[in-house]
Design a protein around this motif. Structure first.
Motif, PDB file in Angstrom:
ATOM      1  N   GLN A  46       0.821  -1.115   0.198  1.00  0.00           N
ATOM      2  CA  GLN A  46      -0.235  -0.044   0.477  1.00  0.00           C
ATOM      3  C   GLN A  46       0.390   1.389  -0.080  1.00  0.00           C
ATOM      4  O   GLN A  46       0.646   2.187  -0.176  1.00  0.00           O
ATOM      5  CB  GLN A  46      -1.006   0.217   1.377  1.00  0.00           C
ATOM      6  CG  GLN A  46      -1.580   0.806   1.014  1.00  0.00           C
ATOM      7  CD  GLN A  46      -2.815   1.041   0.134  1.00  0.00           C
ATOM      8  OE1 GLN A  46      -3.395   0.162  -0.044  1.00  0.00           O
ATOM      9  NE2 GLN A  46      -3.034   2.274  -0.847  1.00  0.00           N
ATOM     10  N   THR A 128      -7.632   7.126  18.971  1.00  0.00           N
ATOM     11  CA  THR A 128      -8.314   7.586  17.255  1.00  0.00           C
ATOM     12  C   THR A 128     -10.177   7.674  17.305  1.00  0.00           C
ATOM     13  O   THR A 128     -10.460   8.267  16.399  1.00  0.00           O
ATOM     14  CB  THR A 128      -9.109   6.205  16.559  1.00  0.00           C
ATOM     15  OG1 THR A 128      -7.340   5.081  16.713  1.00  0.00           O
ATOM     16  CG2 THR A 128      -9.562   5.205  15.424  1.00  0.00           C
ATOM     17  N   ILE A 148      -5.567   0.262  12.646  1.00  0.00           N
ATOM     18  CA  ILE A 148      -5.979   0.809  10.999  1.00  0.00           C
ATOM     19  C   ILE A 148      -7.888   1.528  11.587  1.00  0.00           C
ATOM     20  O   ILE A 148      -8.499   0.279  12.412  1.00  0.00           O
ATOM     21  CB  ILE A 148      -6.448   0.126  10.180  1.00  0.00           C
ATOM     22  CG1 ILE A 148      -5.038  -0.508   9.795  1.00  0.00           C
ATOM     23  CG2 ILE A 148      -6.933   0.175   9.263  1.00  0.00           C
ATOM     24  CD1 ILE A 148      -4.192   0.583   9.271  1.00  0.00           C
ATOM     25  N   LYS A 150     -11.036   2.125  11.106  1.00  0.00           N
ATOM     26  CA  LYS A 150     -12.075   1.410  10.087  1.00  0.00           C
ATOM     27  C   LYS A 150     -12.903   3.210   9.342  1.00  0.00           C
ATOM     28  O   LYS A 150     -12.958   3.125   8.269  1.00  0.00           O
ATOM     29  CB  LYS A 150     -13.155   1.381  10.847  1.00  0.00           C
ATOM     30  CG  LYS A 150     -12.905  -0.377  11.082  1.00  0.00           C
ATOM     31  CD  LYS A 150     -13.834  -0.578  11.741  1.00  0.00           C
ATOM     32  CE  LYS A 150     -13.677  -2.444  12.509  1.00  0.00           C
ATOM     33  NZ  LYS A 150     -14.427  -3.193  12.311  1.00  0.00           N
ATOM     34  N   ASN A 151     -12.717   4.462  10.004  1.00  0.00           N
ATOM     35  CA  ASN A 151     -13.251   5.452   9.610  1.00  0.00           C
ATOM     36  C   ASN A 151     -12.361   5.658   8.010  1.00  0.00           C
ATOM     37  O   ASN A 151     -13.347   6.509   7.207  1.00  0.00           O
ATOM     38  CB  ASN A 151     -13.428   6.811  10.192  1.00  0.00           C
ATOM     39  CG  ASN A 151     -14.581   6.799  11.129  1.00  0.00           C
ATOM     40  OD1 ASN A 151     -14.676   5.462  12.273  1.00  0.00           O
ATOM     41  ND2 ASN A 151     -16.166   7.017  11.505  1.00  0.00           N
ATOM     42  N   ASP A 153      -9.834   4.100   7.078  1.00  0.00           N
ATOM     43  CA  ASP A 153      -9.369   2.378   6.442  1.00  0.00           C
ATOM     44  C   ASP A 153      -7.544   3.381   6.291  1.00  0.00           C
ATOM     45  O   ASP A 153      -7.150   2.956   5.780  1.00  0.00           O
ATOM     46  CB  ASP A 153      -9.634   2.555   5.085  1.00  0.00           C
ATOM     47  CG  ASP A 153      -9.101   1.219   4.669  1.00  0.00           C
ATOM     48  OD1 ASP A 153      -8.778  -0.125   5.716  1.00  0.00           O
ATOM     49  OD2 ASP A 153      -8.973   0.461   3.200  1.00  0.00           O
ATOM     50  N   SER A 154      -7.247   3.711   7.698  1.00  0.00           N
ATOM     51  CA  SER A 154      -5.326   3.907   7.592  1.00  0.00           C
ATOM     52  C   SER A 154      -5.108   4.417   9.441  1.00  0.00           C
ATOM     53  O   SER A 154      -6.117   4.490   9.981  1.00  0.00           O
ATOM     54  CB  SER A 154      -5.420   5.570   6.763  1.00  0.00           C
ATOM     55  OG  SER A 154      -4.302   5.762   7.126  1.00  0.00           O
ATOM     56  N   ASN A 155      -3.572   4.674   9.847  1.00  0.00           N
ATOM     57  CA  ASN A 155      -3.946   4.856  10.176  1.00  0.00           C
ATOM     58  C   ASN A 155      -3.863   6.291  11.020  1.00  0.00           C
ATOM     59  O   ASN A 155      -2.567   6.460  11.301  1.00  0.00           O
ATOM     60  CB  ASN A 155      -2.084   3.602  11.275  1.00  0.00           C
ATOM     61  CG  ASN A 155      -1.110   3.720   9.860  1.00  0.00           C
ATOM     62  OD1 ASN A 155      -1.219   4.158   8.854  1.00  0.00           O
ATOM     63  ND2 ASN A 155       0.118   3.120  10.526  1.00  0.00           N
ATOM     64  N   ARG A 312     -16.118   4.299  13.889  1.00  0.00           N
ATOM     65  CA  ARG A 312     -16.284   2.779  13.324  1.00  0.00           C
ATOM     66  C   ARG A 312     -15.921   1.978  14.127  1.00  0.00           C
ATOM     67  O   ARG A 312     -15.578   0.953  14.022  1.00  0.00           O
ATOM     68  CB  ARG A 312     -17.145   2.689  11.633  1.00  0.00           C
ATOM     69  CG  ARG A 312     -17.705   4.350  11.448  1.00  0.00           C
ATOM     70  CD  ARG A 312     -19.569   3.139  11.682  1.00  0.00           C
ATOM     71  NE  ARG A 312     -19.875   3.826  10.934  1.00  0.00           N
ATOM     72  CZ  ARG A 312     -20.960   5.003  11.639  1.00  0.00           C
ATOM     73  NH1 ARG A 312     -20.861   5.041  13.110  1.00  0.00           N
ATOM     74  NH2 ARG A 312     -21.397   5.928  11.454  1.00  0.00           N
ATOM     75  N   ALA A 315      -9.417  -1.986  13.518  1.00  0.00           N
ATOM     76  CA  ALA A 315      -9.665  -2.913  13.247  1.00  0.00           C
ATOM     77  C   ALA A 315      -8.386  -3.491  14.199  1.00  0.00           C
ATOM     78  O   ALA A 315      -8.002  -3.229  14.932  1.00  0.00           O
ATOM     79  CB  ALA A 315      -8.709  -3.159  11.589  1.00  0.00           C
ATOM     80  N   ASP A 319     -13.367  -6.467  17.457  1.00  0.00           N
ATOM     81  CA  ASP A 319     -13.522  -6.709  16.034  1.00  0.00           C
ATOM     82  C   ASP A 319     -14.507  -7.803  15.968  1.00  0.00           C
ATOM     83  O   ASP A 319     -13.965  -8.730  15.058  1.00  0.00           O
ATOM     84  CB  ASP A 319     -12.351  -6.063  14.981  1.00  0.00           C
ATOM     85  CG  ASP A 319     -12.711  -5.905  13.666  1.00  0.00           C
ATOM     86  OD1 ASP A 319     -13.985  -5.323  13.384  1.00  0.00           O
ATOM     87  OD2 ASP A 319     -11.615  -5.589  12.790  1.00  0.00           O
ATOM     88  N   LYS A 321     -16.047 -10.124  13.158  1.00  0.00           N
ATOM     89  CA  LYS A 321     -16.090 -10.752  12.139  1.00  0.00           C
ATOM     90  C   LYS A 321     -17.280 -11.243  12.165  1.00  0.00           C
ATOM     91  O   LYS A 321     -17.957 -10.970  10.469  1.00  0.00           O
ATOM     92  CB  LYS A 321     -14.558 -10.998  12.256  1.00  0.00           C
ATOM     93  CG  LYS A 321     -13.664 -10.808  12.556  1.00  0.00           C
ATOM     94  CD  LYS A 321     -13.188  -9.408  11.788  1.00  0.00           C
ATOM     95  CE  LYS A 321     -11.979  -8.972  11.314  1.00  0.00           C
ATOM     96  NZ  LYS A 321     -11.710  -7.473  10.213  1.00  0.00           N
TER      97      LYS A 321
END
Length: 459
Positions: A46, A128, A148, A150-151, A153-155, A312, A315, A319, A321
């Motif tokens: 990424q 976060t 990470i 979820k809002n 999709d990154s740190n 949200r 990760a 979490d 699933k």
């Protein structure tokens, strides 16, 4: 080297979750960003897509030309890299500014108003939530997170305009001593990292020193009742917080399967009707701390409400699933005994009367040695334990230290089995788990996507 002088940044150990966030910051500033990591991963892939140059061979000849000017390139390395590393030695021998990730974050706190979250537990979730509030507010923020979100999709969050930066203040290796917080939360001070500190007293002294680094005009928000006597500079305000008591706290708490509602009580302004999507009790505490930082930074009541309501999760932090009438699968990063206790209590509260199984992978030989009794007591709160081998991370094996130290101390009424982490998928194929929790900070989580598929097929 001043921040504005940096035209290139080189990362040794580029694929770590914390290192990648700093790399993304320099990418956002338009610098040339390159680095080394031992192995390719989804994260390194990424980063390459985002513009970072990464190679996987420890070879100074692989260093890009743009990163060979010591006057304009900063070199950031992770403590896990050995001193014998060829590239690290090359940079040091050639007069480069070589610093740990924590030093680089410390540099950033001198140019921004840093909102820092320290503590043995809760750092990632609290920081976060705060980052989400600030990001959605009129202020915006930069953010360096330990997971990470979820809002996003990154740190990482980047803003050229915002004066604020949200940072997870890590006590490992005394890293947080490089920071200069404007406002800081301290969530907990339960002993950890005794391979570094040796004793609980030394661990607490490290936190006490951290409180001296908060800038005058700023604030310390400390969890009510924790074992710490702060030593702040003049001009630093001190507040406490808690779930149901403290300068900042919650009242009129309602927890249901769909979420949590409460009123935020504050010495600045009470904010009723806070809504949090995750029905996990410990997140009341984390939200209160995050809102306290954001409110002291100027966020309005509506900005607090929206920032918490739109959060949200992270990760691997409780979490969920899979969740249906027959089966539940949860992935959780908890890797300290106190965190495991909180996880177990939250799961019991969400799924009363159901059989709860946990697959746990201890993280670090030293932590297993130091807290085997506490781990066993925490795991005994579950109905069934599948105990895996120790994940070594940065450590070499310690003679006589195995998962067996924990296994032998688990309460006799608990079903328990020693398993290999690689076998967890096959075990799930042949079993019909009611509620299964995959727990720990190692690599057991890499099997979770396949576990989710297996469990969903069972209906």
């Amino acid at each position: 080297m001043e921040l504005n002088d940096i035209q290139a940044a080189y990362f040794i150990g580029a694929g770590g979750i914390g290192m990648s966030a700093v790399a993304r910051y320099f990418l956002g500033r338009g610098a040339v960003v390159a680095g080394y990591d031992r192995t390719p991963s989804l994260l390194t892939a990424q980063l390459e897509k985002e513009g970072m140059l990464i190679h996987f061979d420890d070879n100074p000849d692989e260093i890009p030309f743009a990163c060979k000017d010591p006057d304009h390139c900063v070199v950031v390395y992770t403590p896990a890299v050995p001193e014998s590393h060829k590239e690290l030695s090359w940079f040091r021998d050639n007069g480069f500014c070589v610093e740990k990730r924590a030093q680089t974050l410390g540099r950033l706190t001198q140019h921004h108003k840093a909102l820092c979250v320290a503590g043995t537990h809760g750092k990632t979730t609290t920081s976060t939530i705060c980052a989400n509030i600030m990001h959605e507010s009129r202020y915006g923020c930069n953010a360096f997170l330990g997971g990470i979100a979820k809002n996003f999709d990154s740190n990482f969050l980047f803003s050229k305009e915002s004066p604020y930066v949200v940072i997870e203040a890590d006590e490992y290796d005394r890293s947080f001593h490089w920071l200069r917080p404007f406002i800081s939360v301290i969530t907990s001070t339960d002993a950890d990292h005794l391979d570094i500190y040796g004793t609980k007293a030394a661990y607490l002294d490290s936190f006490r020193h951290y409180t001296t680094l908060i800038r005058p005009g700023g604030a310390l928000i400390i969890r009510r009742g924790i074992d710490l006597r702060p030593a702040v500079q003049g001009g630093v305000r001190i507040f406490d917080y808690g779930r149901e008591a403290g300068d900042f706290h919650a009242e009129n708490i309602e927890i249901s399967e769909n979420g949590i509602r409460f009123d935020f009580i504050s010495p600045l302004e009470n904010v009723p009707h806070i809504e949090l999507e995750q029905p996990i009790a410990i997140n009341i505490d984390n939200s209160v701390a995050a809102m306290a930082m954001a409110q002291l930074s100027g966020c309005s009541a509506e900005e607090l409400r929206y920032g918490v309501r739109s959060y949200r999760g992270v990760a691997r932090r409780f979490d969920i699933k899979v969740k249906n009438d027959r089966h539940v699968l949860i992935s959780d990063y908890a890797h300290h005994p106190k965190e495991i206790v909180q996880s177990a209590k939250s799961i019991r509260q969400m799924f009363p009367g159901r059989k709860i199984s946990v697959a746990f992978q201890p993280h670090l030989y030293s932590r297993t040695r130091d807290f085997s009794r506490e781990f066993a007591a925490a795991l005994s709160l579950f109905d069934e334990v599948l105990l895996c081998e120790i994940y070594p991370a940065r450590e070499e094996p310690i003679k006589g230290v195995t998962s067996g130290l924990i296994f032998d101390k688990i309460a006799p009424e608990v079903e328990k089995t020693m398993v290999q982490s690689a076998d967890i998928q096959a075990i799930a194929e042949g079993r019909d788990f009611d509620v299964l929790v995959v727990l720990g900070a190692g690599d057991l989580d890499k099997y979770v996507p396949r576990l989710a598929q297996i469990i969903e097929k069972k209906g």
